[in-house]
Design an enzyme around this catalytic site. Structure first.
Site, PDB file in Angstrom:
ATOM      1  N   GLN A   1       0.828  -1.209   0.000  1.00 56.16           N
ATOM      2  CA  GLN A   1       0.000   0.000   0.000  1.00 56.16           C
ATOM      3  C   GLN A   1       0.866   1.265   0.000  1.00 56.16           C
ATOM      4  O   GLN A   1       0.589   2.233   0.715  1.00 56.16           O
ATOM      5  CB  GLN A   1      -0.931  -0.004   1.209  1.00 56.16           C
ATOM      6  CG  GLN A   1      -2.149  -0.898   1.026  1.00 56.16           C
ATOM      7  CD  GLN A   1      -3.043  -0.448  -0.123  1.00 56.16           C
ATOM      8  OE1 GLN A   1      -3.158   0.743  -0.425  1.00 56.16           O
ATOM      9  NE2 GLN A   1      -3.702  -1.395  -0.774  1.00 56.16           N
ATOM     10  N   SER A   2       1.917   1.286  -0.799  1.00 52.43           N
ATOM     11  CA  SER A   2       2.800   2.446  -0.833  1.00 52.43           C
ATOM     12  C   SER A   2       2.133   3.649  -1.502  1.00 52.43           C
ATOM     13  O   SER A   2       1.681   3.570  -2.649  1.00 52.43           O
ATOM     14  CB  SER A   2       4.074   2.084  -1.600  1.00 52.43           C
ATOM     15  OG  SER A   2       4.816   3.245  -1.909  1.00 52.43           O
ATOM     16  N   ASN A   3       2.104   4.760  -0.774  1.00 52.40           N
ATOM     17  CA  ASN A   3       1.636   6.013  -1.380  1.00 52.40           C
ATOM     18  C   ASN A   3       2.671   6.564  -2.350  1.00 52.40           C
ATOM     19  O   ASN A   3       2.327   7.221  -3.329  1.00 52.40           O
ATOM     20  CB  ASN A   3       1.369   7.057  -0.289  1.00 52.40           C
ATOM     21  CG  ASN A   3       0.291   6.618   0.669  1.00 52.40           C
ATOM     22  OD1 ASN A   3      -0.832   6.362   0.251  1.00 52.40           O
ATOM     23  ND2 ASN A   3       0.624   6.521   1.945  1.00 52.40           N
TER      24      ASN A   3
END
Ligand SMILES: *Cc1c(COP(=O)(O)O)cnc(C)c1O
Length: 341
Positions: A79-81
């Protein structure tokens, strides 16, 4: 031009940001907490749901364009922004993005692996690869380098945004600028509270506000590792940043403050403190925080108040770094069923 503008002007930069981002007073929480609380809305940086990585990417994408790259490679949590924002920035400048998804958070569900930033990155046209481990920065960087080598062999021009230390911290330049922007909006504060993950935001912000003449404490709230390890990391990030800008670091080691009382149960996991902070901000101010970074940062502010490190009546700045798409991937982890709270 200010001195900071001059220092930053020697680095290639791609325009990605709607700036300045808003600075708002939180009236209801100020009254409840008996402080003068302000929030810097870097969740509103613009590109693809915004967040702090947009500031950092202005300098990475600038460097990639200067190198005539056609492909951006980046590694991060599933879930890397950063990966999602890099996918958007690459699209804006006509480049292909390759995202490496590390299994940093054990035991997460299908929503985590398919919704939120993963879903948005797919829409943005990014290519994805997966990396089985999560606490192996060198290994993750090496896997990305191996993919870059394949791309080079196929005639492409890849540019890697590295994760580990020991590379020029271009992203931190974005927060030198962000810190200076905040200083010109707010004038001063008694304490600032910012998240501390890779350290690009914390290290850049601290450098930016110190260069702008603000000497009050900046608390880095640990979201990834314990306070001592994070302080060691910040030592290196800020030394590398000063070297990159060719200046003396404008503060001493004991000015690097890290606090890890909101970290449990660990990176990317949301315990009751995280959920409570998220709900408190939402119900008092109508402002959404994310479960991995900004809710923990606000939980940190509440913890520092409780400990007396931040005192009643003080003017306090909270940096909202965005990350909101992850909310949709964390519905179950946060324990919301859709039946009301
Ligand atoms: C990456 C991220 C952070 C941490 O920033 P660093 O520069 O890595 O320390 C904080 N908040 C959000 C929303 C992020 O995506």
């Amino acid at each position: 031009m200010t001195r900071i503008d001059t220092l930053l002007s020697s680095f290639p930069r791609a325009a990605l940001l709607s700036q300045p981002t808003p600075l708002e007073r939180l009236d209801r929480l100020s009254e409840e907490l008996d402080i003068d609380l302000w929030i810097k809305r870097d969740d509103l940086t613009g590109l693809s749901f915004g967040g702090n990585k947009t500031r950092q990417l202005e300098f990475y994408i600038g460097a990639a364009r200067a190198a005539q790259a056609d492909t951006i490679l980046i590694t991060g949590a599933v879930q890397s922004n950063f990966a999602r924002t890099a996918a958007a920035a690459a699209a804006k400048y006509g480049m292909q993005a390759v995202l490496q998804r590390e299994e940093r958070v054990p035991g997460m569900d299908l929503l985590y692996h398919s919704n939120g930033n993963v879903f948005l990155s797919d829409i943005l046209g990014a290519e994805a690869m997966s990396y089985p481990e999560g606490e192996d920065e060198a290994g993750a960087d090496a896997a990305l380098e191996a993919r870059a080598e394949e791309l080079r062999a196929a005639g492409r021009r890849p540019y890697i945004i590295p994760l580990g230390l020991g590379h020029a911290p271009l992203g931190a330049l974005g927060y030198v600028q962000g810190g200076a922007e905040l200083a010109s909006q707010i004038g001063g504060f008694d304490a600032a509270v910012v998240p501390s993950g890779s350290g690009a935001t914390h290290g850049g912000f601290l450098t930016g506000v110190r260069l702008a003449g603000i000497t009050e404490p900046v608390f880095g709230i640990c979201v990834r590792r314990g306070a001592q390890a994070q302080k060691t990391r910040l030592e290196q990030v800020t030394a590398e940043l000063a070297g990159l800008m060719d200046i003396q670091r404008p503060f001493a080691s004991d000015d690097i403050l890290t606090w890890d009382g909101a970290l449990a149960p660990g990176y990317g996991r949301a315990g009751p403190g995280t959920r409570g902070a998220l709900q408190r901000m939402a119900s008092a101010e109508g402002i959404l925080l994310d479960p991995v970074y900004s809710a923990k940062t606000f939980a940190g502010l509440l913890g520092l108040l409780e400990e007396g490190a931040i005192r009643k009546g003080q003017k306090v700045l909270l940096l909202h770094t965005g990350g909101l798409p992850a909310l949709f991937a964390y519905q179950n982890e946060l324990g919301f069923s859709g039946a009301g709270s």
